[in-house]
Design a protein around this motif. Structure first.
Motif, mmCIF file in Angstrom:
data_model
loop_
_atom_site.group_PDB
_atom_site.id
_atom_site.type_symbol
_atom_site.label_atom_id
_atom_site.label_comp_id
_atom_site.label_asym_id
_atom_site.label_seq_id
_atom_site.Cartn_x
_atom_site.Cartn_y
_atom_site.Cartn_z
ATOM 1 N N ILE A 101 -7.920 2.490 4.799
ATOM 2 C CA ILE A 101 -6.555 2.212 5.008
ATOM 3 C C ILE A 101 -5.365 3.558 5.541
ATOM 4 N N PRO A 102 -5.194 4.088 5.598
ATOM 5 C CA PRO A 102 -4.692 5.161 5.076
ATOM 6 C C PRO A 102 -2.966 5.102 5.454
ATOM 7 N N GLN A 103 -1.701 5.393 4.366
ATOM 8 C CA GLN A 103 -0.420 5.109 4.048
ATOM 9 C C GLN A 103 -0.028 6.544 4.055
ATOM 10 N N GLU A 104 1.197 6.358 5.121
ATOM 11 C CA GLU A 104 2.075 7.400 5.339
ATOM 12 C C GLU A 104 2.721 7.637 4.157
ATOM 13 N N LYS A 105 3.272 6.531 4.112
ATOM 14 C CA LYS A 105 4.421 6.736 2.603
ATOM 15 C C LYS A 105 4.167 5.207 2.048
ATOM 16 N N VAL A 106 4.065 5.024 0.585
ATOM 17 C CA VAL A 106 4.027 4.176 -0.023
ATOM 18 C C VAL A 106 5.132 3.023 -0.282
ATOM 19 N N PHE A 107 5.381 1.213 -0.602
ATOM 20 C CA PHE A 107 6.475 0.706 0.158
ATOM 21 C C PHE A 107 7.833 1.024 -0.631
ATOM 22 N N VAL A 108 7.209 1.472 -1.342
ATOM 23 C CA VAL A 108 8.997 1.877 -2.068
ATOM 24 C C VAL A 108 9.971 2.643 -1.514
ATOM 25 N N THR A 109 8.980 3.760 -0.334
ATOM 26 C CA THR A 109 10.411 4.934 0.127
ATOM 27 C C THR A 109 10.237 3.795 1.287
ATOM 28 N N GLU A 160 13.564 -2.151 5.873
ATOM 29 C CA GLU A 160 12.226 -2.534 6.161
ATOM 30 C C GLU A 160 11.224 -3.014 5.503
ATOM 31 N N GLN A 161 11.321 -2.844 3.705
ATOM 32 C CA GLN A 161 10.536 -3.410 3.048
ATOM 33 C C GLN A 161 11.081 -4.926 2.624
ATOM 34 N N LEU A 181 8.407 -9.872 4.072
ATOM 35 C CA LEU A 181 8.415 -10.848 4.569
ATOM 36 C C LEU A 181 6.774 -12.028 4.975
ATOM 37 N N ARG A 182 7.403 -10.501 6.261
ATOM 38 C CA ARG A 182 5.324 -11.470 7.331
ATOM 39 C C ARG A 182 5.049 -11.065 6.475
ATOM 40 N N ALA A 183 4.348 -10.412 5.301
ATOM 41 C CA ALA A 183 3.155 -10.608 4.358
ATOM 42 C C ALA A 183 3.344 -11.550 3.779
ATOM 43 N N PHE A 184 3.927 -12.422 3.201
ATOM 44 C CA PHE A 184 3.789 -13.558 2.264
ATOM 45 C C PHE A 184 3.750 -15.019 3.748
ATOM 46 N N GLU A 185 4.604 -14.704 4.475
ATOM 47 C CA GLU A 185 4.065 -15.392 5.522
ATOM 48 C C GLU A 185 3.069 -15.605 6.168
ATOM 49 N N ALA A 186 2.354 -14.490 6.220
ATOM 50 C CA ALA A 186 0.496 -14.676 6.917
ATOM 51 C C ALA A 186 -0.273 -15.168 6.088
ATOM 52 N N GLN A 187 0.073 -15.453 4.381
ATOM 53 C CA GLN A 187 -0.151 -15.609 3.092
ATOM 54 C C GLN A 187 0.088 -17.488 3.703
ATOM 55 N N PRO A 224 3.677 -3.369 -4.666
ATOM 56 C CA PRO A 224 3.487 -2.788 -4.388
ATOM 57 C C PRO A 224 2.005 -2.012 -4.316
ATOM 58 N N HIS A 225 1.192 -1.384 -5.922
ATOM 59 C CA HIS A 225 0.656 -0.512 -5.630
ATOM 60 C C HIS A 225 -0.411 -1.597 -5.776
ATOM 61 N N ASN A 226 -0.722 -2.906 -4.779
ATOM 62 C CA ASN A 226 -1.703 -3.505 -4.720
ATOM 63 C C ASN A 226 -1.716 -3.681 -3.180
ATOM 64 N N PHE A 227 -1.522 -3.467 -2.738
ATOM 65 C CA PHE A 227 -1.265 -3.555 -1.679
ATOM 66 C C PHE A 227 -0.788 -1.751 -0.462
ATOM 67 N N ARG A 228 -0.981 -1.749 0.703
ATOM 68 C CA ARG A 228 -0.895 -1.002 1.400
ATOM 69 C C ARG A 228 -0.654 -0.980 2.757
ATOM 70 N N VAL A 229 0.842 0.052 2.805
ATOM 71 C CA VAL A 229 1.695 -0.210 4.388
ATOM 72 C C VAL A 229 0.843 0.950 5.870
ATOM 73 N N SER A 230 1.032 0.334 6.598
ATOM 74 C CA SER A 230 0.159 1.234 7.439
ATOM 75 C C SER A 230 0.642 0.318 8.595
ATOM 76 N N LYS A 231 1.402 1.289 9.480
ATOM 77 C CA LYS A 231 2.243 0.948 10.569
ATOM 78 C C LYS A 231 2.505 -0.250 11.239
ATOM 79 N N ARG A 232 3.467 -0.398 9.725
ATOM 80 C CA ARG A 232 4.453 -1.876 9.948
ATOM 81 C C ARG A 232 2.922 -2.566 9.416
ATOM 82 N N ASN A 233 2.815 -3.183 8.528
ATOM 83 C CA ASN A 233 1.925 -3.408 8.507
ATOM 84 C C ASN A 233 1.049 -3.303 7.039
#
Length: 261
Positions: free
Chosen positions: A13-21, A26-27, A32-38, A116-125
């Motif tokens: 999974i490519p990641q242009e920048k880490v979550f905290v940046t 946006e964070q 929120l979308r990630a937790f609702e998916a779970q 954040p170090h246990n997930f990756r962000v790519s294309k707003r996912n």
């Protein structure tokens, strides 16, 4: 026989920048979308649970209480401090008095270390790591356990986001959900205190002093959560200054790389 195998299909999974940046806004919407998916993975029937139990541990209030008791006993053994013992007693009472509520929010897929170090962000996912059967970070349990780990993490790394998420739960989901989040935050802090207390005998010098600072910090945060009081920004900042002064150069480099990767 396919039942004798587990097949993993893996992809980088490519990641242009880490979550905290990302910006705070946006964070907020990303997480929120990630937790609702779970939360969509909810074992609602007996048949669901029969299937789930074949692959994942399933936790209810009794399991959370048992684990918290172990946290408490380990802290008492490795860091015998009367004030910490008292706050653990108060925390345990808080959990036990809300057994029905904890059970009410169980049977949800939960990533117990969702930071954040246990997930990756790519294309707003957001793509979760270690989301595999029998992984120690994944089980079916209380829906707010993952939320609690993330919100506690943000106390240090992004207090604005911690406040946004806590207010969102209270304002949009109601007092019962907000109380449940607090219950899980208390539980997760219990684990952190256990972890750091058990680390003491393996440390020395600045690292030992840093571990003691971490125990003191989370001890105070636990008080704020139990009393449902806002965590003062200056308290967190003072801790971060002490922490950074005690960190080794290697750790500072690793943290810097994580922030800009």
């Amino acid at each position: 026989n396919l039942k004798d195998y587990i097949v993993w299909i893996m992809e980088f999974i490519p990641q242009e920048k880490v979550f905290v940046t990302h910006s705070a806004e946006e964070q907020f919407f990303l997480i929120l979308r990630a937790f609702e998916a779970q939360e969509a993975f909810h074992a609602t029937t007996f048949e669901h649970l029969k299937t789930v139990r074949k692959l994942f541990p399933v936790l209810y209030a009794r399991e959370y209480f048992s684990f918290f008791k172990e946290f408490k006993e380990s802290v008492q053994k490795n860091y015998p401090d009367k004030s910490l013992e008292q706050i653990f007693d108060k925390a345990e009472e808080f959990l036990l008095s809300n057994k029905t509520l904890i059970d009410q929010y169980c049977n949800y897929l939960t990533h117990t270390d969702f930071v954040p170090h246990n997930f990756r962000v790519s294309k707003r996912n957001i793509y979760m790591l270690d989301l595999v059967p029998n992984a120690s970070t994944v089980h079916f349990g209380n829906k707010y356990e993952g939320w609690a780990r993330f919100v506690n993490y943000m106390v240090i790394h992004n207090p604005e986001l911690e406040n946004l998420l806590s207010r969102y739960i209270r304002d949009n989901r109601g007092e019962k959900d907000y109380l449940n989040l607090r219950l899980m935050r208390v539980y997760k802090i219990g684990y952190l205190l256990k972890y750091y207390a058990e680390s003491l005998e393996k440390t020395s010098g600045d690292l030992k002093e840093l571990t003691l600072e971490r125990i003191g910090f989370w001890h105070e945060i636990l008080k704020y959560i139990l009393d449902d009081k806002e965590i003062p920004t200056n308290f967190v900042e003072k801790y971060k200054q002490k922490r950074d002064n005690l960190r080794s150069e290697d750790e500072k480099r690793r943290q810097k790389e994580f922030a800009i990767a």
